[in-house]
Design a protein around this motif. Structure first.
Motif, PDB file in Angstrom:
ATOM      1  N   TYR A   4     -10.726  19.923  32.672  1.00 49.17           N
ATOM      2  CA  TYR A   4     -10.335  21.688  31.573  1.00 49.17           C
ATOM      3  C   TYR A   4     -11.095  22.741  31.520  1.00 49.17           C
ATOM      4  N   CYS A   5     -10.118  23.926  31.042  1.00 43.65           N
ATOM      5  CA  CYS A   5     -11.519  24.723  31.771  1.00 43.65           C
ATOM      6  C   CYS A   5     -12.171  24.900  31.098  1.00 43.65           C
ATOM      7  N   THR A   6     -13.087  25.794  31.846  1.00 42.96           N
ATOM      8  CA  THR A   6     -15.168  25.816  30.849  1.00 42.96           C
ATOM      9  C   THR A   6     -14.538  27.486  30.652  1.00 42.96           C
ATOM     10  N   ASP A   7     -13.821  28.335  30.939  1.00 47.22           N
ATOM     11  CA  ASP A   7     -13.826  29.490  30.155  1.00 47.22           C
ATOM     12  C   ASP A   7     -12.838  29.340  28.317  1.00 47.22           C
ATOM     13  N   CYS A   8     -11.670  28.601  28.133  1.00 49.01           N
ATOM     14  CA  CYS A   8     -11.357  28.384  27.519  1.00 49.01           C
ATOM     15  C   CYS A   8     -11.193  27.027  26.719  1.00 49.01           C
ATOM     16  N   GLY A   9     -11.262  25.547  27.730  1.00 50.90           N
ATOM     17  CA  GLY A   9     -11.225  24.458  27.421  1.00 50.90           C
ATOM     18  C   GLY A   9      -9.570  23.671  27.602  1.00 50.90           C
ATOM     19  N   GLY A  10      -9.060  25.076  28.261  1.00 51.08           N
ATOM     20  CA  GLY A  10      -7.249  24.541  28.605  1.00 51.08           C
ATOM     21  C   GLY A  10      -7.231  23.551  29.157  1.00 51.08           C
ATOM     22  N   GLU A  11      -6.045  23.365  29.589  1.00 51.56           N
ATOM     23  CA  GLU A  11      -5.505  22.094  30.367  1.00 51.56           C
ATOM     24  C   GLU A  11      -5.412  22.514  31.860  1.00 51.56           C
ATOM     25  N   SER A  22      -5.882  25.271  38.549  1.00 51.19           N
ATOM     26  CA  SER A  22      -6.021  26.714  37.721  1.00 51.19           C
ATOM     27  C   SER A  22      -5.407  26.756  36.220  1.00 51.19           C
ATOM     28  N   CYS A  23      -6.174  26.771  35.401  1.00 53.70           N
ATOM     29  CA  CYS A  23      -5.363  26.624  34.163  1.00 53.70           C
ATOM     30  C   CYS A  23      -4.306  27.826  33.311  1.00 53.70           C
ATOM     31  N   LYS A  24      -3.528  25.619  32.148  1.00 51.17           N
ATOM     32  CA  LYS A  24      -2.411  26.904  32.231  1.00 51.17           C
ATOM     33  C   LYS A  24      -2.578  27.587  31.189  1.00 51.17           C
ATOM     34  N   SER A  25      -3.471  27.964  30.188  1.00 51.12           N
ATOM     35  CA  SER A  25      -3.692  29.022  29.304  1.00 51.12           C
ATOM     36  C   SER A  25      -4.314  30.261  29.559  1.00 51.12           C
ATOM     37  N   CYS A  26      -5.564  30.142  30.565  1.00 48.96           N
ATOM     38  CA  CYS A  26      -5.534  31.654  31.362  1.00 48.96           C
ATOM     39  C   CYS A  26      -5.739  32.104  32.409  1.00 48.96           C
ATOM     40  N   GLY A  27      -5.195  30.855  33.293  1.00 51.39           N
ATOM     41  CA  GLY A  27      -5.081  31.310  35.057  1.00 51.39           C
ATOM     42  C   GLY A  27      -6.349  30.951  35.591  1.00 51.39           C
ATOM     43  N   THR A  28      -7.691  30.674  35.382  1.00 53.87           N
ATOM     44  CA  THR A  28      -8.663  31.084  36.180  1.00 53.87           C
ATOM     45  C   THR A  28      -8.657  30.119  37.399  1.00 53.87           C
ATOM     46  N   MET A  29      -8.927  29.865  38.280  1.00 55.74           N
ATOM     47  CA  MET A  29      -8.994  29.327  39.021  1.00 55.74           C
ATOM     48  C   MET A  29     -10.537  28.677  39.443  1.00 55.74           C
TER      49      MET A  29
HETATM   50 ZN   LIG Z   1      -8.476  28.430  30.430  1.00 57.94          ZN
END
Ligand SMILES: [Zn+2]
Length: 72
Positions: A4-11, A22-29
């Motif tokens: 899970y994304c460490t920034d937003c917890g997204g998948e 890459s994060c599905k929610s915020c696009g962070t790699m």
């Molecule tokens: Zn994210």
């Protein structure tokens, strides 16, 4: 292992072309190294709480010893 994304917890989705998550929610790699590092940090968190509790306890002991000294 679900990540899970460490920034937003997204998948996170694994991008084979760039070999990064890459994060599905915020696009962070995230690279594999970054993810395992983040996971290590997650495991350390309960220890931090324990340390804080221990510090609070020793603060209390300091207060107790100093207040006892004052009384004598
Ligand atoms: Zn994210």
């Amino acid at each position: 292992m679900p990540s899970y994304c460490t920034d937003c917890g997204g998948e996170l989705v694994w991008d084979r072309k760039i070999r990064m998550h890459s994060c599905k929610s915020c696009g962070t790699m995230f690279t594999e190294a970054q993810l395992s590092e983040a996971q290590d940090r997650r495991f350390e968190r309960p220890e931090d709480d324990e340390d804080r509790r221990r510090r609070r306890h020793s603060d209390y002991l300091d207060w107790w010893t100093s207040s006892k000294k004052k009384r004598e």
